[in-house]
Design a protein around this motif. Structure first.
Motif, PDB file in Angstrom:
ATOM      1  N   LEU A  74       0.813  -1.209   0.000  1.00  0.00           N
ATOM      2  CA  LEU A  74       0.000   0.000   0.000  1.00  0.00           C
ATOM      3  C   LEU A  74       0.852   1.268   0.000  1.00  0.00           C
ATOM      4  O   LEU A  74       0.517   2.248  -0.680  1.00  0.00           O
ATOM      5  N   ASP A  75       1.956   1.254   0.740  1.00  0.00           N
ATOM      6  CA  ASP A  75       2.819   2.433   0.754  1.00  0.00           C
ATOM      7  C   ASP A  75       3.358   2.736  -0.644  1.00  0.00           C
ATOM      8  O   ASP A  75       3.489   3.907  -1.034  1.00  0.00           O
ATOM      9  N   ASP A  76       3.670   1.687  -1.401  1.00  0.00           N
ATOM     10  CA  ASP A  76       4.144   1.884  -2.775  1.00  0.00           C
ATOM     11  C   ASP A  76       3.044   2.471  -3.649  1.00  0.00           C
ATOM     12  O   ASP A  76       3.307   3.327  -4.512  1.00  0.00           O
ATOM     13  N   SER A  77       1.815   2.022  -3.432  1.00  0.00           N
ATOM     14  CA  SER A  77       0.681   2.555  -4.195  1.00  0.00           C
ATOM     15  C   SER A  77       0.480   4.037  -3.910  1.00  0.00           C
ATOM     16  O   SER A  77       0.284   4.846  -4.826  1.00  0.00           O
ATOM     17  N   ILE A  78       0.514   4.385  -2.622  1.00  0.00           N
ATOM     18  CA  ILE A  78       0.351   5.788  -2.230  1.00  0.00           C
ATOM     19  C   ILE A  78       1.450   6.635  -2.842  1.00  0.00           C
ATOM     20  O   ILE A  78       1.193   7.716  -3.393  1.00  0.00           O
ATOM     21  N   GLU A  79       2.668   6.139  -2.777  1.00  0.00           N
ATOM     22  CA  GLU A  79       3.820   6.863  -3.332  1.00  0.00           C
ATOM     23  C   GLU A  79       3.662   7.089  -4.827  1.00  0.00           C
ATOM     24  O   GLU A  79       3.904   8.192  -5.344  1.00  0.00           O
ATOM     25  N   LYS A  80       3.222   6.069  -5.537  1.00  0.00           N
ATOM     26  CA  LYS A  80       3.065   6.159  -6.995  1.00  0.00           C
ATOM     27  C   LYS A  80       1.987   7.170  -7.375  1.00  0.00           C
ATOM     28  O   LYS A  80       2.196   8.002  -8.272  1.00  0.00           O
ATOM     29  N   VAL A  81       0.846   7.115  -6.698  1.00  0.00           N
ATOM     30  CA  VAL A  81      -0.248   8.048  -7.004  1.00  0.00           C
ATOM     31  C   VAL A  81       0.161   9.483  -6.679  1.00  0.00           C
ATOM     32  O   VAL A  81      -0.085  10.401  -7.469  1.00  0.00           O
ATOM     33  N   CYS A  82       0.795   9.684  -5.544  1.00  0.00           N
ATOM     34  CA  CYS A  82       1.199  11.027  -5.131  1.00  0.00           C
ATOM     35  C   CYS A  82       2.264  11.604  -6.066  1.00  0.00           C
ATOM     36  O   CYS A  82       2.272  12.810  -6.351  1.00  0.00           O
ATOM     37  N   LYS A  83       3.133  10.740  -6.551  1.00  0.00           N
ATOM     38  CA  LYS A  83       4.166  11.192  -7.484  1.00  0.00           C
ATOM     39  C   LYS A  83       3.544  11.725  -8.771  1.00  0.00           C
ATOM     40  O   LYS A  83       3.953  12.765  -9.300  1.00  0.00           O
ATOM     41  N   ILE A  84       2.525  11.018  -9.273  1.00  0.00           N
ATOM     42  CA  ILE A  84       1.835  11.475 -10.486  1.00  0.00           C
ATOM     43  C   ILE A  84       1.079  12.763 -10.208  1.00  0.00           C
ATOM     44  O   ILE A  84       1.059  13.686 -11.034  1.00  0.00           O
ATOM     45  N   TYR A  85       0.475  12.855  -9.019  1.00  0.00           N
ATOM     46  CA  TYR A  85      -0.253  14.075  -8.658  1.00  0.00           C
ATOM     47  C   TYR A  85       0.691  15.279  -8.648  1.00  0.00           C
ATOM     48  O   TYR A  85       0.369  16.352  -9.199  1.00  0.00           O
ATOM     49  N   LEU A  86       1.838  15.131  -8.025  1.00  0.00           N
ATOM     50  CA  LEU A  86       2.795  16.240  -7.951  1.00  0.00           C
ATOM     51  C   LEU A  86       3.281  16.644  -9.337  1.00  0.00           C
ATOM     52  O   LEU A  86       3.444  17.838  -9.629  1.00  0.00           O
ATOM     53  N   LYS A  87       3.478  15.667 -10.189  1.00  0.00           N
ATOM     54  CA  LYS A  87       3.902  15.965 -11.557  1.00  0.00           C
ATOM     55  C   LYS A  87       2.811  16.722 -12.301  1.00  0.00           C
ATOM     56  O   LYS A  87       3.089  17.691 -13.012  1.00  0.00           O
ATOM     57  N   ASP A  88       1.569  16.301 -12.125  1.00  0.00           N
ATOM     58  CA  ASP A  88       0.440  16.996 -12.751  1.00  0.00           C
ATOM     59  C   ASP A  88       0.336  18.421 -12.232  1.00  0.00           C
ATOM     60  O   ASP A  88       0.030  19.356 -12.987  1.00  0.00           O
ATOM     61  N   THR A  89       0.555  18.598 -10.938  1.00  0.00           N
ATOM     62  CA  THR A  89       0.471  19.935 -10.333  1.00  0.00           C
ATOM     63  C   THR A  89       1.548  20.859 -10.878  1.00  0.00           C
ATOM     64  O   THR A  89       1.303  22.026 -11.168  1.00  0.00           O
ATOM     65  N   GLU A  90       2.757  20.303 -11.058  1.00  0.00           N
ATOM     66  CA  GLU A  90       3.874  21.096 -11.592  1.00  0.00           C
ATOM     67  C   GLU A  90       3.626  21.503 -13.040  1.00  0.00           C
ATOM     68  O   GLU A  90       4.019  22.591 -13.467  1.00  0.00           O
ATOM     69  N   ASN A  91       2.952  20.616 -13.792  1.00  0.00           N
ATOM     70  CA  ASN A  91       2.721  20.885 -15.215  1.00  0.00           C
ATOM     71  C   ASN A  91       1.479  21.706 -15.489  1.00  0.00           C
ATOM     72  O   ASN A  91       1.215  22.088 -16.631  1.00  0.00           O
ATOM     73  N   LYS A  92       0.673  21.954 -14.425  1.00  0.00           N
ATOM     74  CA  LYS A  92      -0.575  22.680 -14.604  1.00  0.00           C
ATOM     75  C   LYS A  92      -0.274  24.159 -14.880  1.00  0.00           C
ATOM     76  O   LYS A  92       0.498  24.788 -14.142  1.00  0.00           O
ATOM     77  N   PRO A  93      -0.888  24.719 -15.921  1.00  0.00           N
ATOM     78  CA  PRO A  93      -0.644  26.133 -16.238  1.00  0.00           C
ATOM     79  C   PRO A  93      -1.107  27.032 -15.103  1.00  0.00           C
ATOM     80  O   PRO A  93      -2.130  26.786 -14.473  1.00  0.00           O
ATOM     81  N   SER A  94      -0.351  28.061 -14.838  1.00  0.00           N
ATOM     82  CA  SER A  94      -0.693  28.992 -13.748  1.00  0.00           C
ATOM     83  C   SER A  94      -1.727  29.998 -14.218  1.00  0.00           C
ATOM     84  O   SER A  94      -1.927  30.200 -15.401  1.00  0.00           O
TER      85      SER A  94
END
Length: 342
Positions: free
Chosen positions: A322-342
């Motif tokens: 489960l910790d690996d799953s959480i890590e994987k989802v959060c990593k994608i979320y952070l990447k999406d947040t960084e790529n989101k236009p301001s």
């Protein structure tokens, strides 16, 4: 030909990616054209060839309560993955929940019968499983559903949908039902489900509930569904979870993966009791949407333990940590947040 309902949702989109990646001939149902962009977003997480994979799907505009459109969608289909559902715990959404979850499933079952579908997989929920009398006892597929309990409107309609599938098995359909826990996965940060929970944790939650629940990631969920459909197993239901975990522990692990401080304050039964009553009052006085029902407050305050031994033994399957799953989802979320236009 395989038919997927709910193809623009979290489970459906990930299932579609797996199927088309394996060059399986797939048809998928969608209701609104704008939701197709979500599927392309999910595909792009895992492939540089997302557009081509998306275009290989035979998309059909259809509502699961639109029988003529469904009739067209079922032509030439041999297997059905029924992922479509309406998820809400708002008591005033009960009629809508019934229409989509129960009546819609009845339509899928009836068409599966008339078109002599070889196998149907229905995505239910642990909400449709009965509750144990003892909080320390494990809930299994055989735990009895108690209609006298104060069940949530969502749970009631998912249980009702399962009854439609069981009716179908009595009329000749081979079916499997999966009962996933809280499904973790990327791409639906604003959808109100588990993905939006990651977003809310990232924004900074102050409180954590004192209860627990069961979790599974979308990749394990989809894999189990595929394996069940490819197997000789039929007319069985399976709890699909990776791990039981307290909400506090889950929030702490997600906060760590998101590089923020976790919630520090406990939301006990008293606080949640006040909160759901205020939520009800706001709804009655100002027409605001319900965010916390009485049933939900009770659920997140209580301890539940689900047993996944049946699916592990049936498929000889090991779930991702489960910790690996959480890590994987959060990593994608952070990447999406960084790529989101301001």
């Amino acid at each position: 030909m395989i038919l997927v309902t709910g193809g623009t949702g979290l489970v459906g989109s990930h299932l579609l990616f797996q199927l088309v990646s394996e060059k399986t001939k797939v048809r998928a149902i969608y209701r609104r054209e704008k939701t197709l962009a979500r599927v392309k977003t999910v595909f792009a997480y895992y492939s540089d060839d997302a557009e081509r994979l998306f275009d290989s799907i035979d998309w059909v505009a259809a509502d699961i309560n639109d029988i003529p459109a469904l009739e067209q969608a079922f032509k030439g289909v041999t297997q059905v993955y029924h992922c479509a559902a309406f998820v809400s715990f708002e008591p005033d959404k009960y009629n809508q929940l019934r229409k989509i979850n129960i009546k819609g499933t009845a339509n899928i079952v009836n068409l599966s019968i008339s078109h002599e579908i070889k196998k149907l997989c229905y995505v239910s929920s642990i909400a449709a499983i009965g509750q144990a009398m003892d909080a320390n006892a494990f809930i299994t597929e055989k735990t009895d559903w108690n209609p006298e309990k104060d069940n949530s409107v969502y749970a009631i309609t998912k249980y009702g949908a399962e009854l439609e599938v069981w009716r179908g098995t009595q009329e000749g359909i081979n079916a499997v039902i999966v009962n996933p826990g809280i499904i973790l996965g990327p791409g639906f940060w604003n959808g109100g489900g588990s993905s939006s929970l990651i977003k809310n944790i990232h924004k900074g939650l102050k409180h954590y509930p004192t209860g627990s629940s069961a979790y599974v990631d979308v990749w394990d969920t989809v894999k189990v569904m595929q394996l069940l459909m490819e197997s000789t197993i039929k007319n069985e239901r399976f709890i699909v979870i990776s791990e039981n975990r307290s909400f506090k522990s889950f929030q702490e692990q997600a906060a760590k993966a998101l590089h923020i401080a976790p919630a520090q304050k406990k939301a006990g039964k008293l606080l949640l009791g006040i909160a759901w009553r205020l939520d009800w009052l706001n709804h009655k006085l100002f027409g605001r949407r319900r965010k916390l029902s009485k049933q939900m407050a009770k659920s997140i305050s209580g301890k539940t333990l689900y047993d996944h031994s049946k699916i592990r033994k049936a498929l000889n399957y090991s779930f991702r940590d489960l910790d690996d799953s959480i890590e994987k989802v959060c990593k994608i979320y952070l990447k999406d947040t960084e790529n989101k236009p301001s």
